[in-house]
Design an enzyme around this catalytic site. Structure first.
Site, mmCIF file in Angstrom:
data_model
loop_
_atom_site.group_PDB
_atom_site.id
_atom_site.type_symbol
_atom_site.label_atom_id
_atom_site.label_comp_id
_atom_site.label_asym_id
_atom_site.label_seq_id
_atom_site.Cartn_x
_atom_site.Cartn_y
_atom_site.Cartn_z
ATOM 1 N N HIS A 203 -1.162 11.347 -2.277
ATOM 2 C CA HIS A 203 -2.447 10.909 -1.726
ATOM 3 C C HIS A 203 -3.412 12.045 -1.380
ATOM 4 O O HIS A 203 -4.566 12.046 -1.815
ATOM 5 C CB HIS A 203 -2.209 10.055 -0.474
ATOM 6 C CG HIS A 203 -3.452 9.516 0.138
ATOM 7 N ND1 HIS A 203 -4.236 10.241 1.019
ATOM 8 C CD2 HIS A 203 -4.096 8.331 -0.027
ATOM 9 C CE1 HIS A 203 -5.282 9.529 1.378
ATOM 10 N NE2 HIS A 203 -5.228 8.368 0.758
ATOM 11 N N HIS B 297 0.831 -1.213 0.000
ATOM 12 C CA HIS B 297 0.000 0.000 0.000
ATOM 13 C C HIS B 297 0.864 1.261 0.000
ATOM 14 O O HIS B 297 1.693 1.442 0.895
ATOM 15 C CB HIS B 297 -0.889 -0.021 1.242
ATOM 16 C CG HIS B 297 -1.856 1.107 1.330
ATOM 17 N ND1 HIS B 297 -2.076 1.818 2.481
ATOM 18 C CD2 HIS B 297 -2.680 1.652 0.397
ATOM 19 C CE1 HIS B 297 -2.996 2.741 2.265
ATOM 20 N NE2 HIS B 297 -3.372 2.665 1.013
HETATM 21 O O1 G3P Z 1 -6.052 0.446 -2.431
HETATM 22 C C1 G3P Z 1 -6.797 1.598 -2.361
HETATM 23 C C2 G3P Z 1 -6.570 2.352 -1.096
HETATM 24 O O2 G3P Z 1 -5.313 2.916 -1.109
HETATM 25 C C3 G3P Z 1 -7.628 3.370 -0.908
HETATM 26 O O3 G3P Z 1 -7.478 4.165 0.178
HETATM 27 O O4 G3P Z 1 -6.994 6.315 1.141
HETATM 28 O O5 G3P Z 1 -5.272 4.569 1.129
HETATM 29 O O6 G3P Z 1 -5.876 5.713 -0.981
HETATM 30 P P1 G3P Z 1 -6.349 5.229 0.355
HETATM 31 MG MG MG Z 2 -4.855 4.664 -2.476
#
Ligand code: G3P
Ligand code: MG
Length: 248
Positions: free
Chosen positions: A53, A11
């Site tokens: 992000h 992530h």
């Molecule tokens: O895999 C998608 C996820 O990253 C969505 O949430 O807020 O971490 O971008 P976020």
């Molecule tokens: Mg994401």
């Protein structure tokens, strides 16, 4: 369309160990033998797709203000590592193109989340896909994901053959099957901490791949895999990898 997902997706790179959405974070994921990473893309004021992000710069850089109101030449000057740890001082915000070059070098697949600033849902997908169509060849190892239906619809219009994933926050909306069908998805992504076995099975039954997000706990990961989750997106790929090694 059926996609073969890896068991683990890092992530924002491996953001439990390095500043999110940076080349250093992706390198950290690769060092943990992760096969794919998830990254977020959004546009600067002058429509340069960057890997970032938040809608604002404060949390993860030494800048301030809205990304959508900042030119790339100013974004380029920012420092995006010290907030995480002094050892990452000097780390930069990568463009989509810079990041893709690194991913190709590291042989990593990409789950690219279209993360539009408010009101830029269509153009963010348009610009990101336009760039990707010139720099990314391996479409078996690329997913275009989003919470935004408009971004996914745009991706469908521009590149119908690429894999698309819908991100769902919280409980499954009642009309999720209609949405998934309409958007011609391959993947449905849900919160791995709160999702139910029934939700996972209902997604699998429709022959969509199930991607569970936000999982950092090995017990939970084991449970999710046993319920049929195809892939887990995690800040701590090494922890989830231990789960896989001890499952069987
Ligand atoms: O895999 C998608 C996820 O990253 C969505 O949430 O807020 O971490 O971008 P976020
Ligand atoms: Mg994401």
């Amino acid at each position: 369309m059926t996609i073969k997902l890896p068991k683990i997706i890092g992530h924002r790179g491996a953001c439990g160990y390095a500043p999110e959405n940076t080349i250093e974070s992706v390198q950290t994921a690769a060092d943990m033998d992760v096969e794919w990473v998830e990254l977020d893309v959004k546009l600067t004021k002058d429509d340069i797709p960057i890997i970032f992000h938040d809608d604002t710069l404060e949390r993860t850089t030494n800048g301030s203000g809205l990304v959508a109101e900042t030119l790339y030449e100013d974004i380029q000057q920012l420092e995006a590592g010290s907030w995480y740890a002094d050892s990452f001082a000097g780390v930069k915000i990568p463009t989509l193109e810079e990041m893709c070059e690194v991913l190709v070098d590291l042989n990593l697949g990409l789950n690219l989340e279209i993360k539009p600033c408010p009101g830029r849902e269509k153009e963010t997908a348009e610009v990101a896909l336009d760039h990707l169509s010139r720099i990314w060849d391996d479409h078996e190892r690329l997913i275009i994901s989003s919470f935004s239906h408009v971004s996914l619809e745009t991706a469908q219009d521009m590149a119908g053959g690429w894999y698309r994933g819908l991100l769902i926050e919280g409980e499954m909306p009642e009309n999720w099957k209609d949405m998934a069908d309409y958007l011609d998805l391959s993947i449905v992504s849900i919160d791995g901490n709160t999702c139910t076995r029934e939700a996972i099975e209902s997604i699998s039954d429709m022959e969509y791949a199930v991607l569970a997000r936000k999982v950092s706990d090995s017990q939970r990961a084991r449970q999710l895999y046993s319920w049929g989750v195809d892939a887990i997106s995690t800040d701590v790929p090494d922890v989830i990898k231990e789960t896989i090694l001890t499952v069987h």
